[in-house]
Design a protein around this motif. Structure first.
Motif: not given
Length: 304
Positions: A104-116, A132-138, A214-216
């Motif tokens: 989920f977009s790192s511009g809206l949540s910290g969940s991507f960093n948590t997943s890394c 492989i972790c990808i920040d969808s910015l979506c 930036e996913g905002h």
């Protein structure tokens, strides 16, 4: 290992794409992927937490409601945090799969960093595997449509690394444009002032927003009238879509199916009658921020 495309959101859903099946969902056009829940989180939990958060009042920064929600989220997320993601990743690697994760977009949540963090922990146990972790910015169905596009590419024979590169190269071409029916929910989230929310409600002004690079979530305009706002979203799609393949697009709505169907009809008029338009409900977490009447269009385009 056999690569598996994983979509892990706050509701912790994984889409298993190596053996797609037809999964009918009420009110939603069939998506060609098998959907299953992980053991650690479920949609009911997300609905419960979203309801609790909504009951806590104004989400504008600095308000008592905001502070109550932040304290609540810190307490609840500390209970699961990266642990649920770690469990989900480990389960897949233990079964012999590599994982491609769309966050989920790192511009809206910290969940991507948590997943890394979860990825790094699991890779210590399974160094022969690959995550492989990808920040969808979506966000919302935009992330879902990106997954559908990725699944199409996977079926064309792309390797997991090639697929990861394709997603990274094309994620900013996944466009999100949306409107809401009542400004009070955006006010509670601190995105519009109280004065603007009251005036907008009285005058029937509907904001137009998009997700930026930036996913905002960013306001880009406003228009008076519900029908006019839907038609303007379709105009925004036409301005952005260029020559991209939009044979499959999506509409997401917050309990306003007739509006979603109207938007889908307009999209088909612009894109062609054979266009597949997936109509989906806004999830509980996103819906608690945008409110009933949220309507969003998702498509590929030259720019967001």
């Amino acid at each position: 290992m056999t690569p598996r495309i994983g979509l892990l959101l706050f509701t912790a859903l994984l889409m298993q794409c190596e053996n797609p099946v037809e999964t009918p969902l009420p009110g939603v056009e069939t998506v060609p992927a098998q959907i299953r829940q992980t053991d650690c989180f479920n949609g009911g939990n997300a609905l419960f937490h979203a309801a609790r958060i909504t009951e806590m009042g104004n989400r504008a920064s600095g308000t008592p409601g905001y502070r109550r929600q932040m304290d609540y989220l810190k307490e609840e997320l500390a209970k699961c945090g990266w642990t649920c993601r770690e469990q989900a990743f480990e389960k897949e690697l233990a079964a012999g799969y590599d994982v491609l994760y769309l966050g989920f977009s790192s511009g809206l949540s910290g969940s991507f960093n948590t997943s890394c963090i979860a990825r790094d922990s699991v890779m210590e146990k399974y160094p022969e595997g690959k995550i492989i972790c990808i920040d969808s910015l979506c966000a919302s169905t935009g992330e879902g449509l990106l997954l559908i596009k990725a699944d199409e590419k996977k079926k064309q024979g792309l390797s997991i690394d090639e697929l990861a590169q394709w997603i990274t190269d094309n994620r900013l071409h996944l466009c999100h444009v949306f409107t809401v029916d009542d400004l009070k929910y955006l006010h509670r989230g601190g995105r519009v002032s109280k004065t603007a929310a009251i005036a907008g409600s009285i005058l029937g002004i509907k904001p137009l927003l998009h997700v930026d690079n930036e996913g905002h979530l960013i306001p880009v305009g406003k228009i008076r009238g519900r029908k006019q706002s839907i038609e303007k979203l379709v105009d925004m799609m036409c301005e952005r879509m260029g020559n991209w393949d939009n044979s499959t697009v999506a509409v997401c709505h917050g309990d306003c199916l007739s509006d979603a169907e109207y938007a889908a009809d307009l999209m088909r008029k612009k894109l062609g009658k054979k266009t597949t338009v997936h109509i989906c409900y806004t999830g509980a977490v996103i819906g608690s921020h945008s409110g009933p009447g949220t309507l969003a269009l998702f498509f590929m385009g030259d720019q967001r």
